[in-house]
Design an enzyme around this catalytic site. Structure first.
Site, PDB file in Angstrom:
ATOM      1  N   TYR A 152       0.936  -1.272   0.080  1.00 26.69           N
ATOM      2  CA  TYR A 152       0.092  -0.148  -0.047  1.00 26.69           C
ATOM      3  C   TYR A 152       0.896   1.289   0.103  1.00 26.69           C
ATOM      4  O   TYR A 152       2.130   1.338   0.047  1.00 26.69           O
ATOM      5  CB  TYR A 152      -1.114   0.018   1.151  1.00 26.69           C
ATOM      6  CG  TYR A 152      -0.571  -0.240   2.557  1.00 26.69           C
ATOM      7  CD1 TYR A 152       0.472   0.213   3.001  1.00 26.69           C
ATOM      8  CD2 TYR A 152      -1.520  -0.565   3.213  1.00 26.69           C
ATOM      9  CE1 TYR A 152       0.703  -0.119   4.570  1.00 26.69           C
ATOM     10  CE2 TYR A 152      -1.583  -0.570   4.910  1.00 26.69           C
ATOM     11  CZ  TYR A 152      -0.234  -0.291   5.255  1.00 26.69           C
ATOM     12  OH  TYR A 152       0.148  -0.456   6.458  1.00 26.69           O
ATOM     13  N   GLU A 153       0.195   2.463  -0.165  1.00 22.65           N
ATOM     14  CA  GLU A 153       0.709   3.891  -0.277  1.00 22.65           C
ATOM     15  C   GLU A 153       1.613   3.712  -1.532  1.00 22.65           C
ATOM     16  O   GLU A 153       2.724   4.415  -1.327  1.00 22.65           O
ATOM     17  CB  GLU A 153       1.630   4.005   1.225  1.00 22.65           C
ATOM     18  CG  GLU A 153       1.762   5.599   1.387  1.00 22.65           C
ATOM     19  CD  GLU A 153       0.233   6.227   1.406  1.00 22.65           C
ATOM     20  OE1 GLU A 153       0.189   7.111   0.758  1.00 22.65           O
ATOM     21  OE2 GLU A 153      -0.353   5.837   2.399  1.00 22.65           O
ATOM     22  N   GLY A 154       1.499   2.909  -2.538  1.00 22.90           N
ATOM     23  CA  GLY A 154       2.289   2.884  -3.742  1.00 22.90           C
ATOM     24  C   GLY A 154       3.092   1.406  -3.566  1.00 22.90           C
ATOM     25  O   GLY A 154       4.013   1.516  -2.385  1.00 22.90           O
TER      26      GLY A 154
END
Lengths: 596, 596
Positions: free
Chosen positions: B442-444
């Site tokens: 997550y978060e890229g």
């Protein structure tokens, strides 16, 4: 819906083109001849069972898990029916001795069966897997009477088996084990103690469970030389009873463990309270009896890693072709859609090809090794049998550790390819990493495999076994190194072979001065040897693919591309591992334990 | 009983000896001066909260998970009470703007707080963590009225926040998102659509939840340039109400996900049905507004990795000192016991030191980076602010990906050190790997971080930012490379710095011809840059440890030994990664997708 497709095409390639299994088996005087068409039929049928019966129970079995109540274990819904189908089809007997109603097929075929079973459902596969281990142990060590009593029912699958080694205070260090065996007047023994982590220790799949238990006799010396092996059935055998079952024995499941994965397999705490058992093999030599089956059990764990690598790859690949997200860096590839399928992205391909190269390389390596097991048993020439046995001893720890380490990486890649969806239960891929996580631990941790490889198998015989395997690789290098189209494979292979030689000599010197040097270098050393084997087999597969390219069959183009990927992106790991293996014990041992 | 000990001694070392945080902060004209004693006090108190309140809820929160019923989410027992205690102690305000009732402490301190919170309980920490993200976003982009409405209650912790980006068909590729925002007459908007994977999207910890939602206006251009940002509160703000809460808004949780880990955090499907929202920042520029907070959010995920690395290390170390198994290869070390503690075995030490070196290196690197965030905001000199901002932009993707990749390895080592016991729920270490698994996604995803690093941050500015960071490293090399006792650290650091330069130039050339070369090299390139940063900081830490050796404090002896281990056993990974980074796109792109 997720699917598992048995890799029959690639198995046929490995069996027929890479290893020519049929020709090897034809040499064996004491084995039934079997042609490659029959092998293919057997594998096709096995694959159907795996994909249609076992695979659909994998996710549900994980979710439901085993339940324990009042000493009984219920396996997940469908497990018992699948086991009945497995038994009815005769699969437990596949590679068993015809003298005990087995079908006598070679290990290399049974091994392929187990790859597919593990890919479809590792937790389920551990029930028959451990039974086969018990079969092998009793087949090698049991008295005639024991063999008559237990083998036919293990071969038929009517009864299952376990190995009861671990205790709360000892796993790796079996010398510490405390379970006691008290001699009874009739020549049998009464065993008392507690065993933990007993896979398949209790369940509802079969009428009886044949436990092989390590314990100490009253006069046993301390340590590993005072351990004996006993057969301790859940129900005492009663040859006159219609179902063969007598009284309930005093070995009971006290609890099952909550675990990270393999929820469908019952991991049992087994309590022995004056349980009746019979000595298998010689007193105090139980570990030796156990080690007889260790090679195939360790290769079996390697097959768990390989199966998970393959099935995780298949899910990743399907998703990467279907999921659209972003445009290719070089411009749209699917202009009719809002985004391109993620298989256009180089880094997604890196992960997919890593899975593919480890799956196919692992299949080649494991099949090569399993065929050595067959050769060690059946080659007409004694020297050839001995050479094969040495190769098996040398490379079994590599198969166990390398294939299961690779599976951790590849199942983790599957989650990454699925992105956030991979972390969610429903897509099913996170289970593969959770299941894979046990495989680097049990049947001897991968650290123990590495010590076995470097300390015992390589340095222990002054490198002789390694040289013998090296000679096969050298012969290939000599033959192919003169061909221009093979240089991209042969050059790095030859380079690595040379570095392994130097590294081994260096570590041998260091180990003479300080035994900790073995432990300091062993894990990276095993990775290097694993890559040496994979590089050799990938080069051989590239050779075949080059020869077959004119056919225009994309299978060979894919094989060649995967070989190139292996040499470009995976083999370079050895550059790091060799440096790590050479960096010495001092940097590990310098720090006082209190100062960590 | 497992314990978490806040690493206060090492934090003091990083803050006072490595970074001299107090001196840096003293330069800032607009910041409250804060001395190192006060920082130490704050961290000590924070550490107590983490170890005494959060850590005991970690395993129970994992086992219990969140429950969903009729649109409401119940968090695990104890989570709400812990959150109340957190709010009452004022922790949410720690690094917030004093203009909005914040305490104005620097990011570098808040970052250390978050390391400890994540170590103690990542799932719980995601509730306040996402609130802080929402605070930062509104602080940077909100109108005065929005700031007055939301910031004080986010700063106090009375309300929490979320980021609603992902939709079923788009995660990485936000340009595809479909949620619509329809303008209303009063200047607000009615939002409709479905968001998934919304961490902390619904819960029972706080009275209101402030959702920051990406959506499209009716006239929005397609793709990422047509995305706007909206604030969509669960309850409409009612300034006149005593609790500040008005009508229930049309944003509701439809379901929560079953996941591999972080079970204590609710991962929500959020349905927006004419939910009222207000535009934050400019129309169609929502991604830019979101990116303002991206750097700190990504560093925040890095801290999740670091926290798990540290806590897994602590559990492994305690077990390795206590569990006895086998004798040392060099003979008994604890002759009074039946076996030696497993910390005598070189390979167990390899895993422990890997954890230790990545934890301490990660702490140094993350603190260095967080201090650059403070410098980018507060340095009196504009050039210094800009340089710090460039360093932050360059190295934030490295912190996110490198620290979370290392955490996967280190939490997996924890399981391995525990052996079979590590696979069992009760010992608690398997949870760390399950929790850590989301952080690389997550978060890229870490693949996206790597593309951001190589494609945008390095090649995008022709290597200027990298050169600036490189200049700091070069200065250190020049100063220390003349000292004999530092050569063991400076030589490999200088060697790597040089190789990075060559590699970067080579990739720049290749990328001009083929953009796929960026995607082919980016992941190994990020690993190399991560090691460059770690090697630099480990060399600096070794310098300090050498200087302090005469004190006889074992802390410095341990620091030096860990530095040596880092250079001998972890840095060599770069030898492989550089080869992989150089191997080119062709080997990845050659195979037609249909032939996989």
């Amino acid at each position: 819906m997720p699917r598992y497709t048995p890799p029959l095409r690639d198995m046929a390639f490995v069996f027929d083109e890479l290893l020519d299994v049929q020709a090897v088996l034809a040499r064996f005087p004491d084995a039934e001849p079997i042609d490659s068409g029959t092998i293919a039929q057997v594998l096709e049928e096995a694959g159907r069972f795996c994909s249609e019966v076992l695979f659909p129970l994998n996710a549900s079995g994980d979710r439901e898990g085993c339940r324990f109540a009042a000493g009984e274990v219920s396996t997940p819904a469908g497990f018992a029916a699948a086991y009945r189908a497995f038994v009815e089809a005769g699969w437990p007997a596949l590679s068993c001795d015809p003298a005990h109603s087995g079908q006598g097929l070679p290990s290399v075929v049974n091994n392929a069966l187990y790859e597919m079973m593990n890919a479809a459902n590792q937790a389920w596969t551990m029930y028959p897997g451990l039974s086969h281990g018990a079969y092998e142990c009793l087949h090698a060590n049991g008295t005639d009477a024991q063999q008559r009593t237990y083998l036919p029912r293990l071969v038929s699958g009517e009864w299952t088996g376990t190995m009861c080694l671990t205790e709360p205070h000892c796993g790796t260090d079996l010398g510490l084990l405390k379970t006691r065996a008290r001699p009874l007047e009739d020549g049998s023994f009464a065993l008392s103690g507690t065993k933990i982590f007993i896979s398949s220790g209790e369940h509802d799949l079969a009428a009886n469970i044949v436990h092989l238990v390590l314990a100490r006799l009253p006069d046993a010396p301390a340590g590993t030389k005072g351990i004996s092996l006993f057969v301790v059935p859940k129900f005492l055998p009663a040859p006159d009873a219609a179902d063969g079952l007598g009284a309930r024995n005093g070995i009971r499941c006290d609890a099952i463990e909550e675990k990270m994965g393999i929820h469908g397999n019952a991991t049992c705490v087994m309590n022995l309270d004056d349980a009746r058992g019979w000595l298998v093999g010689d007193a105090h030599r139980g570990l030796n009896a156990m080690f007889v089956m260790m090679n195939s059990a360790r290769l079996g764990v390697g097959m768990q890693g390989l199966g998970l690598t393959e099935v995780a790859y298949q899910q990743s690949l399907a998703y990467a072709k279907e999921r659209t997200q972003m445009r290719a860096l070089t411009g749209p590839k699917a202009p009719d859609q809002a985004a391109d399928p993620i298989i256009v992205h180089p880094d997604v391909r890196r992960m997919l090809l890593t899975q593919k190269a480890y799956a196919e390389g692992g299949r080649a390596f494991a099949s090569w090794l399993a065929l050595q097991i067959d050769r060690a048993r059946h080659e007409p020439d004694e020297g050839a049998r001995a050479a094969a046995a040495r190769a098996v001893a040398l490379l079994t720890p590599v198969a166990k550790a390398f294939l299961t380490d690779n599976a951790l990486e590849c199942t983790s890649h599957a989650i990454q390819i699925f992105g956030g969806h991979g972390f969610i239960r429903d897509t099913g891929v996170e289970q593969y990493l959770r299941d894979a996580r046990i495989n680097t631990i049990y049947e001897g941790t991968n650290g123990i495999q590495a010590l076995d490889l470097l300390g015992r198998k390589v340095l222990g015989d002054m490198g002789a076994s390694l040289k013998a395997v090296g000679a096969e690789i050298e012969a290939f290098i000599d033959a192919e190194g003169v061909k221009a189209e093979m240089l991209e494979f042969v050059d790095p292979l030859a380079d690595l072979a040379q570095k392994v030689q130097k590294l081994t000599a260096e570590l041998g010197m260091k180990a003479m001065a300080d035994r900790d040097e073995v432990g300091a270098a062993s894990v990276p050393y095993l990775r290097v040897i694993g890559h040496l084997c994979f590089a050799y087999l990938w080069a051989r597969m590239a050779r075949i693919a080059l020869d077959r390219q004119p056919d225009g069959d994309p299978f060979y183009a894919a094989k060649l591309a995967t070989a190139r990927f292996y040499f470009a992106r995976l083999l370079p790991e050895t550059a790091a591992q060799i440096r790590m293996a050479r960096s010495g014990a001092k940097v590990l041992m310098a720090l006082d334990a209190d100062w960590f």
